[in-house]
Motif scaffolding. Structure first.
Motif, PDB file in Angstrom:
ATOM      1  N   ARG A  86     -17.804 -52.352 -45.520  1.00  0.00           N
ATOM      2  CA  ARG A  86     -18.704 -51.161 -44.968  1.00  0.00           C
ATOM      3  C   ARG A  86     -18.226 -50.238 -43.855  1.00  0.00           C
ATOM      4  N   PRO A  87     -18.511 -49.110 -43.710  1.00  0.00           N
ATOM      5  CA  PRO A  87     -17.968 -48.308 -42.743  1.00  0.00           C
ATOM      6  C   PRO A  87     -18.374 -49.114 -41.415  1.00  0.00           C
ATOM      7  N   GLU A  88     -19.548 -49.601 -41.227  1.00  0.00           N
ATOM      8  CA  GLU A  88     -19.896 -50.296 -39.953  1.00  0.00           C
ATOM      9  C   GLU A  88     -18.847 -51.527 -39.657  1.00  0.00           C
ATOM     10  N   ASP A  89     -18.053 -51.863 -40.603  1.00  0.00           N
ATOM     11  CA  ASP A  89     -17.130 -52.969 -40.370  1.00  0.00           C
ATOM     12  C   ASP A  89     -15.801 -52.322 -39.515  1.00  0.00           C
ATOM     13  N   THR A  90     -15.856 -51.086 -39.404  1.00  0.00           N
ATOM     14  CA  THR A  90     -14.635 -50.686 -38.810  1.00  0.00           C
ATOM     15  C   THR A  90     -14.438 -51.021 -37.348  1.00  0.00           C
ATOM     16  N   GLN A 116      -6.407 -52.925 -36.139  1.00  0.00           N
ATOM     17  CA  GLN A 116      -7.371 -52.246 -36.754  1.00  0.00           C
ATOM     18  C   GLN A 116      -7.606 -52.316 -37.973  1.00  0.00           C
ATOM     19  N   VAL A 117      -9.220 -52.227 -38.332  1.00  0.00           N
ATOM     20  CA  VAL A 117      -9.633 -52.035 -39.783  1.00  0.00           C
ATOM     21  C   VAL A 117     -10.515 -50.905 -39.642  1.00  0.00           C
ATOM     22  N   THR A 118     -10.246 -49.984 -40.497  1.00  0.00           N
ATOM     23  CA  THR A 118     -10.952 -48.774 -40.772  1.00  0.00           C
ATOM     24  C   THR A 118     -11.227 -48.708 -42.350  1.00  0.00           C
ATOM     25  N   VAL A 119     -12.686 -48.521 -42.314  1.00  0.00           N
ATOM     26  CA  VAL A 119     -13.364 -48.429 -43.616  1.00  0.00           C
ATOM     27  C   VAL A 119     -14.180 -47.147 -43.834  1.00  0.00           C
ATOM     28  N   SER A 120     -13.467 -46.410 -44.958  1.00  0.00           N
ATOM     29  CA  SER A 120     -14.116 -45.060 -44.937  1.00  0.00           C
ATOM     30  C   SER A 120     -15.099 -44.905 -45.965  1.00  0.00           C
ATOM     31  N   SER A 121     -16.164 -43.903 -45.900  1.00  0.00           N
ATOM     32  CA  SER A 121     -17.312 -43.900 -46.665  1.00  0.00           C
ATOM     33  C   SER A 121     -16.904 -43.201 -47.858  1.00  0.00           C
TER      34      SER A 121
END
Length: 121
Positions: A86-90, A116-121
């Motif tokens: 999820r985006p909030e896991d970024t 770095q972990v980036t989760v885009s919506s």
């Protein structure tokens, strides 16, 4: 000197998966708990999951059922399989190990440099 080296971070779309790895190397006598923490921009670092040497695990409520932590004691490596991201896991994900560098040395918490972990919506 002990080093923790993380790998596996990156950019992924929401709903996707990533697998993080962290290998401990150097002068080590015993490793107790290994774990993963994360820090989102403007927030404090928080525990994501940890695993004891015997295999018992502990997860943050926000990742239960989506993330799985595991370790390979022979390789001094801990993994974090992250599914349904999820985006909030970024955030920046940090590896942590509670270990002894020698037989008469107290346990000390060592940290990796972060990935770095980036989760885009």
């Amino acid at each position: 000197q002990v080093q923790l080296v993380e790998s596996g971070g990156g950019l992924v779309q929401a709903g996707g998966s990533l697998r993080l790895s962290c290998a401990a190397s150097g002068s080590m006598f015993s490793i107790n708990v290994m774990g993963w923490y994360r820090q989102a921009p403007g927030k404090q670092r928080e525990l994501v999951a940890d695993i004891a040497s015997g295999g018992s695990t502990n997860y943050a409520n926000s990742v239960k059922g989506r993330f799985t932590i595991s370790r390979d004691n022979a390789k001094n490596t801990v993994y974090l399989q992250m599914n349904s991201l999820r985006p909030e896991d970024t955030g920046v994900y940090y590896c942590n190990a509670d270990l002894q560098s020698g037989p008469y040395v107290p346990y000390y918490k060592y940290w990796g440099q972060g990935t770095q972990v980036t989760v885009s919506s």
